[in-house]
Design an enzyme around this catalytic site. Structure first.
Site, PDB file in Angstrom:
ATOM      1  N   MET A  12       0.848  -1.204   0.000  1.00 20.53           N
ATOM      2  CA  MET A  12       0.000   0.000   0.000  1.00 20.53           C
ATOM      3  C   MET A  12       0.881   1.252   0.000  1.00 20.53           C
ATOM      4  O   MET A  12       0.393   2.357   0.283  1.00 20.53           O
ATOM      5  CB  MET A  12      -0.942  -0.002   1.204  1.00 20.53           C
ATOM      6  CG  MET A  12      -1.900  -1.196   1.168  1.00 20.53           C
ATOM      7  SD  MET A  12      -3.444  -0.915   2.027  1.00 20.53           S
ATOM      8  CE  MET A  12      -2.858  -0.599   3.669  1.00 20.53           C
ATOM      9  N   HIS A  49       9.200  -3.428   3.524  1.00 23.84           N
ATOM     10  CA  HIS A  49       8.784  -3.685   2.143  1.00 23.84           C
ATOM     11  C   HIS A  49       9.996  -4.045   1.274  1.00 23.84           C
ATOM     12  O   HIS A  49       9.933  -4.939   0.427  1.00 23.84           O
ATOM     13  CB  HIS A  49       8.130  -2.437   1.546  1.00 23.84           C
ATOM     14  CG  HIS A  49       6.875  -1.985   2.228  1.00 23.84           C
ATOM     15  ND1 HIS A  49       6.812  -0.832   2.971  1.00 23.84           N
ATOM     16  CD2 HIS A  49       5.634  -2.523   2.278  1.00 23.84           C
ATOM     17  CE1 HIS A  49       5.572  -0.668   3.432  1.00 23.84           C
ATOM     18  NE2 HIS A  49       4.841  -1.678   3.038  1.00 23.84           N
ATOM     19  N   LYS A  74       4.918  -9.903   9.507  1.00 21.73           N
ATOM     20  CA  LYS A  74       4.381  -8.859  10.390  1.00 21.73           C
ATOM     21  C   LYS A  74       2.852  -8.932  10.422  1.00 21.73           C
ATOM     22  O   LYS A  74       2.235  -8.724  11.448  1.00 21.73           O
ATOM     23  CB  LYS A  74       4.840  -7.502   9.880  1.00 21.73           C
ATOM     24  CG  LYS A  74       3.882  -6.391  10.208  1.00 21.73           C
ATOM     25  CD  LYS A  74       4.522  -5.263  10.870  1.00 21.73           C
ATOM     26  CE  LYS A  74       3.567  -4.323  11.528  1.00 21.73           C
ATOM     27  NZ  LYS A  74       2.356  -4.016  10.797  1.00 21.73           N
TER      28      LYS A  74
END
Ligand code: AMP
Length: 283
Positions: free
Chosen positions: A30, A37, A151
């Site tokens: 996102m 990431h 996570k």
């Protein structure tokens, strides 16, 4: 790195790679990218020839009172980070590319049972939104491999069930949580923490470790462990949605006879809703 916003361009480019016999990896995000990431990208690159990253803040997975409009959006910083990491293709679809029929009334995907537990209980409809967007993106990119972070442990399990339940021909890979030096899991939502709240936020990881210490030293009084850590966090100013000890394979509540656990927590601190988890024993 190429940047595109349409399914047609995506199919064309991925089709060219496939024609050259290249394998394709995919990392859905996102945006507001951080080292967590980038770790997913790094892992993907070890296993395949080409990496596609998508950035799409998916309205379908946000509740009506949640932070969809406030969610941090940093497209140019994200693009430069991905370029440096050697990503081949950045896919930035607009909402009407993904949901041309609108958010209501379109086709959706639901992964039963697991979607109603834990975060699903506190965020009704959240995992339907997650399963739907991941299914759509996997069908659009058609990667060999898709990479997700541990996570979001429950999300990872929902996606694994989605892919196996719908016989989707993609391998799901998971990557351990990347943390700040004090243990706070890196998250786009950490920007919501004030300067005063930030040091306390790391106590969420501390609470997971304290609970893991109890389990590792043989305690099976799950209710007591949960109560202790809920109190610990509440005293520090958190509003705890849940603190729970579960079976790591199916997320059912743990039984005394079991030896492996995942401890999961979701708690609000100021404007931020933080989630984290820890497997026990580790590794
Ligand atoms: P998001 O942009 O928050 O939807 O996350 C996109 C992907 O990055 C998901 O697979 C997340 O689980 C993963 N991710 C987010 N934060 C971390 C982190 N701190 N460590 C590892 N992976 C993460």
């Amino acid at each position: 790195m190429l940047t595109i916003d349409s399914i047609a361009s995506l199919r064309k480019i991925v089709g060219q790679w496939r024609g050259q016999g290249e394998s394709v990896g995919f990392v859905p995000t996102m945006g507001n990218l951080h080292e967590g990431h980038l770790k997913l990208v790094e892992e993907a690159k070890k296993h395949i020839d080409r990496v596609v990253v998508s950035i799409f803040v998916n309205p379908l997975q946000f509740g009506p009172t949640e932070d969809f409009s406030a969610y941090p959006r940093t497209p140019s910083e994200d693009a430069s980070m991905l370029g440096i990491c050697g990503v081949d293709l950045l896919y930035l679809p607009a909402t009407n590319e993904i949901y041309p029929e609108g958010l209501e009334g379109g086709v959706y995907v639901e992964v039963p049972n697991i979607s109603d537990e834990l975060c699903g209980f506190f965020r009704p409809g959240h995992f339907r939104g997650v399963a739907t967007i991941v299914c759509k993106l996997l069908n659009q990119v058609q990667p060999d491999l898709a990479v997700f972070g541990q996570k979001d442990y429950q999300q990872l399990m929902v996606i694994q069930r989605l892919v196996s339940g719908l016989n989707m021909p993609v391998k799901i890979m998971s990557v351990p949580t990347v943390r700040e030096l004090d243990g706070l899991a890196k998250s786009s939502r950490n920007v919501y923490l004030s300067e005063d709240e930030r040091p306390n936020a790391a106590m969420i990881f501390k609470s997971l470790n304290l609970a893991a210490d109890r389990l590792n030293s043989g305690s099976r009084d799950f209710d007591l462990i949960v109560e202790e850590q809920t109190t610990f966090l509440t005293r520090l100013g958190f509003r705890v949605d849940y603190f729970s000890i579960r079976n790591p394979d199916n997320l059912q509540l743990s039984h005394e006879s079991e030896r492996r656990f995942v401890i999961l927590v979701a708690a609000h601190l100021g404007r931020a809703r933080l989630i984290d988890n820890l497997c026990c024993p580790s590794g």
